[in-house]
Scaffold this active site. Structure first.
Site, PDB file in Angstrom:
ATOM      1  CG  HIS A   1      12.578   9.503  -1.461  1.00  0.00           C
ATOM      2  ND1 HIS A   1      10.901   8.699  -1.541  1.00  0.00           N
ATOM      3  CD2 HIS A   1      13.193   8.654  -0.885  1.00  0.00           C
ATOM      4  CE1 HIS A   1      11.634   7.601  -1.071  1.00  0.00           C
ATOM      5  NE2 HIS A   1      12.294   7.107  -0.267  1.00  0.00           N
TER       6      HIS A   1
ATOM      7  CG  ASP B   1       9.640   0.467  -7.021  1.00  0.00           C
ATOM      8  OD1 ASP B   1      10.789  -0.199  -6.579  1.00  0.00           O
ATOM      9  OD2 ASP B   1       8.914   1.050  -6.123  1.00  0.00           O
TER      10      ASP B   1
ATOM     11  NE  ARG C   1      15.016  -4.199  -3.322  1.00  0.00           N
ATOM     12  CZ  ARG C   1      14.617  -2.957  -2.852  1.00  0.00           C
ATOM     13  NH1 ARG C   1      13.789  -2.551  -3.737  1.00  0.00           N
ATOM     14  NH2 ARG C   1      15.066  -2.870  -2.551  1.00  0.00           N
TER      15      ARG C   1
ATOM     16  CB  SER D   1      13.288   0.833  -4.947  1.00  0.00           C
ATOM     17  OG  SER D   1      11.831   0.731  -4.175  1.00  0.00           O
TER      18      SER D   1
ATOM     19  CE  LYS E   1       9.123   4.333  -3.954  1.00  0.00           C
ATOM     20  NZ  LYS E   1       9.439   3.130  -4.925  1.00  0.00           N
TER      21      LYS E   1
END
Length: 441
Positions: free
Chosen positions: A82, A161, A168, A183, A187
């Protein structure tokens, strides 16, 4: 329980219990907690923070708020990467084939871009015919056959999320380390891989502007991964300047392919080798130095490029554009941006470059904006180079000539040109494993 009491408890700096955290996530997704109360809770977290245990429980609750992916139908070790996002970040298209060439599976769901950062799925859509929405059976089949697959996010993954991020985004609570960690990691946990490598960007083009904040975020996410039984590590990488030379969807795919052919820019090539080496290390393929050399070898012997071609073909794409990148659709017009004065390029602001590319049509201002896949920017000179006044800094590409002026103005703003040479800064600033932080600066 009452949401009012949970808001007050967090406002007063107290830690919530597991039952309280799971209650607020479950009830919010069910529509029983209004946005204004959740907004107040998020602001309380922004100012008061969360304990390590609270962050872990909230991540797990968000991960379980919808579907989770069971990757047991894919043979072997599955490793995921990620990136916290950046300008010119086409690393997935390079490192996933490198890793897959050694038998480590990469089953990756990626997102689209919004604003100045590009999304991997947008980039891949510039490949004619490629299918990026697959059923689970098709997805697993591609990974088992080709060794890797990159598709768009599908199903009902982490609905909590999605709702929390939308709040947010409009309540100035995006840049909270606990909330970012929840967050991202919710995922990753829902996506089901055995190992997770985190590429945490720092600098002008990233969420985290300082090295200290980036390390704190990475440390938090690594702990979440390890506590969830996933082997996890993080690299802090520089996003003060764009990665590579090409910014824009098809242009970035072309640069990724050139990198896999051994002709990529030095900065992009080196970052990708380090990322891929770390993924191989997490997957148990050897010690880190050995795995980094394996990543170099996969480019040199052409096996990584073969894997990219296999994936594109397996997902219905026209692999002829990968074999010969001249076949990609080209923008109708190009325009050269020239240096306003002589001197050394000491800085290139990544965010401004991303905005300049978006102004050409390569990015989205809103979720519904259409993208021009052939539009974008190629940087001709980067930090450390001496340029004469009038020398080309970059080439802009667009299908509408009227877009060049605004993009040129923004790109000129991105470049800082001075009389003195800049201090060289490493591409990788730190590496974080469980209970271990190594700084390179």
């Amino acid at each position: 329980m009452r949401m009012y009491d949970l808001i007050m408890k967090k406002r007063n700096g107290e830690a919530l219990t597991e039952a309280e955290i799971r209650y607020l996530i479950e009830e919010y997704v069910a529509g029983n907690i209004p946005d204004y109360q959740m907004s107040a809770f998020l602001m309380a977290v922004y100012f008061k923070g969360m304990t390590e245990e609270e962050i872990f429980i909230m991540t797990d609750a968000v991960a379980r708020s919808g579907d989770t992916v069971d990757l047991s139908g894919i043979e072997g070790i599955k490793v995921d990467k990620h990136s916290t996002g950046g300008v010119g970040d086409k690393t997935t298209l390079i490192i996933a084939p490198i890793v897959a060439s050694y038998g480590v599976k990469v089953a990756k769901m990626s997102g689209r871009g919004l604003g100045h950062t590009g999304g991997t799925i947008d980039k891949m859509e510039s490949i004619p015919g490629i299918k990026l929405s697959l059923t689970q059976e098709e997805f697993f089949d591609v990974v088992n056959k080709a060794g890797l697959s990159v598709i768009g996010q599908s199903g009902n993954l982490t609905p909590a999320d999605k709702k929390l991020y939308a709040l947010r985004d409009v309540t100035a609570t995006v840049d909270s380390i606990p909330l970012i960690a929840v967050s991202i990691m919710s995922k990753k946990l829902a996506a089901g891989s055995d190992c997770i490598l985190l590429d945490v960007k720092t600098g002008s083009g990233a969420f985290m502007k300082s090295l200290e904040d980036s390390i704190a975020l990475a440390e938090c996410m690594v702990k979440i991964g390890e506590n969830s039984g996933r082997r996890t590590a993080a690299l802090i990488t520089d996003m003060d300047i764009p990665l590579g030379n090409n910014i824009g969807n098809a242009l970035e795919v072309i640069e990724a392919v050139e990198t896999l052919k051994g002709h990529g820019p030095e900065d992009l090539t080196e970052i990708c080798i380090r990322l891929a080496g770390n993924m191989l290390y997490l997957a148990g393929k050897g010690e880190l130095p050995e795995c980094i050399q394996m990543a170099r070898d996969a480019i040199a012997n052409g096996k990584a490029l073969e894997k990219l071609i296999s994936m594109v073909e397996a997902q219905g794409g026209d692999a002829s554009v990968i074999k010969d990148t001249d076949k990609f659709e080209k923008a109708k017009w190009s325009y050269e941006v020239k240096a306003p004065k002589s001197g050394y390029i000491t800085r290139i602001n990544s965010e401004d470059c991303g905005i300049a590319s978006m102004l050409l049509g390569a990015g989205r201002e809103t979720k519904d904006s259409a993208i021009d896949y052939s539009a974008g920017i190629i940087l001709r000179n980067k930090v450390g180079k001496y340029v004469e006044k009038g020398e080309v800094l970059a080439t802009l590409y667009a299908n509408n000539q009227e877009l060049f002026k605004a993009s040129e103005d923004k790109l000129i703003e991105a470049f800082t040109i001075e009389d003195t040479t800049p201090t060289e800064r490493p591409l990788i600033l730190a590496r974080i494993e469980k209970d271990k932080i190594v700084k390179y600066v």
